[in-house]
Design a protein around this motif. Structure first.
Motif: not given
Length: 146
Positions: A22-24, A29-30, A37-39, A53-54
């Motif tokens: 989740g962190e990865y 994403r960052s 929302r986009q992802l 998940i994140e």
């Protein structure tokens, strides 16, 4: 709860893996400057599920990881390794250094690894490498013609 000898029980291991993946995903994403929302739209995964998940609440399946990788435009293999589905690929110190670099994107890492492996295959096949270009140096001063 840690078992005697410092070993984690299987439930803790799964929780750690879920948290790590989740962190990865959040980091990827960052760095890609994509909102949650986009992802979720790009990956075809619901916004609440992706958020879980994140946060490490849910451990995604290989299929969901593949969809997320596609949305992030990174290799699914990178996510599989992070999730513990695949073992870390071997490739010696150069490959390890490229994979460990936190500044490069997954795409950049893959391109570097592909180029490196192509050079290794060329050299293993006995294809002569081009000699390095030589430069002619003179004294420290530059001579100009008048």
């Amino acid at each position: 709860m840690t078992e005697p000898g410092g070993a984690q029980n299987p439930i803790e291991k799964v929780a750690d893996i879920a948290s790590d993946i989740g962190e990865y995903i959040r980091q990827q994403r960052s760095s890609a400057k994509i909102s949650l929302r986009q992802l979720s739209k790009l990956a075809g995964v619901s916004n609440p599920y992706l958020s879980q998940i994140e946060r490490g609440v849910r451990k995604p399946s290989a299929e969901i990881l593949q969809q997320i990788a596609k949305g992030l435009r990174i290799s699914a293999e990178a996510l599989y390794v992070q999730a513990g589905i695949l073992d870390v690929p071997t490739g010696g110190p150069v490959g390890d250094a490229i994979r460990a670099d936190t500044v490069l994107t997954e795409r950049q890492k893959q391109v570097l690894l592909d180029v490196y492996e192509s050079f290794r295959r060329e050299n293993a096949a006995g294809t002569p490498a081009e000699p390095p270009a030589t430069t002619k140096t003179t004294n420290d001063t530059t001579e100009e013609s008048a």
